[in-house]
Enzyme design. Structure first.
Site, PDB file in Angstrom:
ATOM      1  N   MET A 177      19.372  -9.373 -16.145  1.00 23.43           N
ATOM      2  CA  MET A 177      18.574 -11.177 -14.911  1.00 23.43           C
ATOM      3  C   MET A 177      20.034 -11.699 -14.816  1.00 23.43           C
ATOM      4  O   MET A 177      21.198 -12.673 -15.361  1.00 23.43           O
ATOM      5  CB  MET A 177      18.331 -11.719 -16.558  1.00 23.43           C
ATOM      6  CG  MET A 177      17.754 -11.516 -17.827  1.00 23.43           C
ATOM      7  SD  MET A 177      17.658 -12.837 -18.939  1.00 23.43           S
ATOM      8  CE  MET A 177      18.327 -11.507 -20.128  1.00 23.43           C
TER       9      MET A 177
ATOM     10  N   GLN B 273      10.922 -18.792 -15.833  1.00 21.86           N
ATOM     11  CA  GLN B 273      11.826 -20.043 -15.583  1.00 21.86           C
ATOM     12  C   GLN B 273      11.608 -20.993 -14.834  1.00 21.86           C
ATOM     13  O   GLN B 273      11.680 -22.297 -14.803  1.00 21.86           O
ATOM     14  CB  GLN B 273      13.204 -19.400 -15.157  1.00 21.86           C
ATOM     15  CG  GLN B 273      14.180 -18.576 -16.025  1.00 21.86           C
ATOM     16  CD  GLN B 273      15.167 -17.442 -15.475  1.00 21.86           C
ATOM     17  OE1 GLN B 273      15.653 -17.569 -13.609  1.00 21.86           O
ATOM     18  NE2 GLN B 273      16.354 -17.224 -15.863  1.00 21.86           N
TER      19      GLN B 273
ATOM     20  N   THR C 177      24.014 -13.449 -18.688  1.00 22.82           N
ATOM     21  CA  THR C 177      23.768 -14.155 -17.925  1.00 22.82           C
ATOM     22  C   THR C 177      24.011 -15.635 -18.299  1.00 22.82           C
ATOM     23  O   THR C 177      23.929 -15.755 -19.267  1.00 22.82           O
ATOM     24  CB  THR C 177      21.873 -14.676 -17.366  1.00 22.82           C
ATOM     25  OG1 THR C 177      21.230 -15.401 -16.992  1.00 22.82           O
ATOM     26  CG2 THR C 177      21.240 -13.806 -18.996  1.00 22.82           C
ATOM     27  N   ASN C 178      24.406 -16.272 -17.514  1.00 18.43           N
ATOM     28  CA  ASN C 178      25.094 -18.484 -18.339  1.00 18.43           C
ATOM     29  C   ASN C 178      23.776 -18.886 -18.465  1.00 18.43           C
ATOM     30  O   ASN C 178      23.084 -19.669 -19.427  1.00 18.43           O
ATOM     31  CB  ASN C 178      25.762 -18.655 -17.410  1.00 18.43           C
ATOM     32  CG  ASN C 178      27.034 -18.109 -16.554  1.00 18.43           C
ATOM     33  OD1 ASN C 178      27.639 -18.667 -17.413  1.00 18.43           O
ATOM     34  ND2 ASN C 178      27.498 -17.329 -16.253  1.00 18.43           N
ATOM     35  N   THR C 179      22.803 -18.483 -17.534  1.00 18.94           N
ATOM     36  CA  THR C 179      21.085 -19.155 -17.272  1.00 18.94           C
ATOM     37  C   THR C 179      20.573 -19.697 -18.967  1.00 18.94           C
ATOM     38  O   THR C 179      20.676 -20.037 -19.353  1.00 18.94           O
ATOM     39  CB  THR C 179      20.309 -18.571 -16.409  1.00 18.94           C
ATOM     40  OG1 THR C 179      20.528 -19.696 -14.913  1.00 18.94           O
ATOM     41  CG2 THR C 179      19.469 -19.883 -16.748  1.00 18.94           C
TER      42      THR C 179
ATOM     43  N   CYS D  82      27.886 -18.885 -12.844  1.00 24.44           N
ATOM     44  CA  CYS D  82      26.538 -18.005 -12.486  1.00 24.44           C
ATOM     45  C   CYS D  82      26.717 -16.102 -12.091  1.00 24.44           C
ATOM     46  O   CYS D  82      27.822 -16.004 -12.279  1.00 24.44           O
ATOM     47  CB  CYS D  82      25.308 -17.738 -11.358  1.00 24.44           C
ATOM     48  SG  CYS D  82      24.395 -16.613 -11.305  1.00 24.44           S
ATOM     49  N   THR D  83      26.569 -15.164 -13.304  1.00 24.92           N
ATOM     50  CA  THR D  83      27.152 -14.194 -13.611  1.00 24.92           C
ATOM     51  C   THR D  83      26.697 -13.458 -12.414  1.00 24.92           C
ATOM     52  O   THR D  83      28.220 -12.140 -11.663  1.00 24.92           O
ATOM     53  CB  THR D  83      26.572 -13.217 -14.315  1.00 24.92           C
ATOM     54  OG1 THR D  83      25.108 -12.869 -14.369  1.00 24.92           O
ATOM     55  CG2 THR D  83      26.937 -13.568 -15.664  1.00 24.92           C
TER      56      THR D  83
END
Length: 233
Positions: free
Chosen positions: A12, A54, A85-87, A199-200
Site C-alpha cells: 500500500m 479508501q 503505510t501511514n494512512t 506518507c510512506t
C-alpha cells in the site's frame, strides 16, 4: 543473536513496501554484520482494491482486509505487526484487536524522534485521510504533545493527488517535487520547525535538500523501529 519475526502488512503501495524491506534488511545487516538479514513475513495486498475502498469511504471493509492480513501473519509466526503505510493506521485499533501480538504504530517512533530533536510545532504531509482525519494528528497531539499543522485545502489536494496519481506508480516528476517544496515552505512560514513525511511514498520524491527545516521520514523511522523491536533482548 536471536531475532523476533517482523510481520509486515504491505502493498500500500508496493513501492514503499519495497523501501521497508530494503531498510529493515540493511539496518539488520549493519547492526549484526556479515550476511545477516531480517527475519520477516510480508503479506502484500492488491492496492487497487484498497485504493478504491479508501476513496469510497468503505473503512469497515478495509478493516476486514487489514485484520485478515494481521491474522495470517500471526498464524505464520510473526512476533509483532508493522503496517507499511501511514494512512491505514486509521485502522490500527481494529488490527490490534484481531491478533494477540503487538502492533508497532508508525506515529510513536516518529514522535519520539521529533521530541528528541527538540521540535514542538511540526508540519504534516500525507494523504488527505492522514492530513484531515484525527487518527494520526490526534495521536501526535494527545499522546505526544506535539503541535501539528497541515497545508491549506488547495495544497492538501496537490499533496494527495501526487501520491495517488504518481508516487504509488513509481512516477517521480520534477514539477511535483517543486510543488512539494513550495508547500513545505508555506508550512515553515506558518511556524513549522520540522516536517513529517507522513506518507510512506513521499520519501521517494523529496529529501532534506527540499526543505529549510528537518524532514522526518516515517518510512525510515518506522522500519528502523521495527529492527529495534526485532533485536531487543
Amino acid at each position: 543473536m536471536s531475532q523476533k519475526t517482523i510481520g509486515l502488512i504491505g502493498g500500500m503501495s508496493w513501492e514503499s513496501s519495497a523501501e521497508y524491506y530494503r531498510i529493515i534488511n540493511q539496518e539488520t545487516q549493519r547492526r549484526l554484520g556479515g550476511v545477516h538479514s531480517a527475519q520477516s513475513l510480508l503479506f502484500s495486498v492488491d492496492f487497487d482494491e484498497i485504493k478504491q475502498l479508501q476513496h469510497a469511504g468503505e473503512w469497515d471493509r478495509l478493516a476486514e482486509h487489514m485484520k485478515s492480513a494481521a491474522i495470517r501473519l500471526e498464524r505464520g509466526g510473526a512476533d509483532f505487526i508493522v503496517i507499511c503505510t501511514n494512512t491505514m493506521h486509521r485502522l490500527a485499533d481494529e488490527v490490534s484487536s484481531a491478533v494477540t501480538i503487538p502492533l508497532l504504530h508508525i506515529a510513536d517512533p516518529t514522535a519520539e524522534r521529533i521530541k528528541a530533536a527538540g521540535h514542538k510545532r511540526i508540519g504534516l504531509l500525507g494523504t488527505a485521510f492522514t492530513m484531515e482525519q484525527d487518527f494520526y494528528k490526534g495521536r501526535l497531539q494527545q499522546r505526544h504533545g506535539l503541535d501539528v499543522i497541515v497545508p491549506d485545502a488547495d495544497d492538501r489536494q496537490v499533496v494527495h493527488e501526487v501520491i495517488y496519481k504518481e508516487l504509488v506508480l513509481g512516477k517521480i516528476n520534477p514539477e511535483s517535487r517543486q510543488a512539494y517544496r513550495n508547500i513545505i515552505a508555506r508550512l515553515i512560514e506558518r511556524g513549522a520547525g520540522a516536517i513529517i513525511l507522513g506518507c510512506t511514498e513521499i520519501m521517494l520524491l523529496v529529501s532534506g535538500e527540499d526543505s529549510a527545516v528537518p524532514l522526518f521520514d516515517t518510512t525510515t523511522i518506522h522500519a528502523v523501529a521495527a529492527v529495534d523491536h526485532a533485536l531487543k533482548a
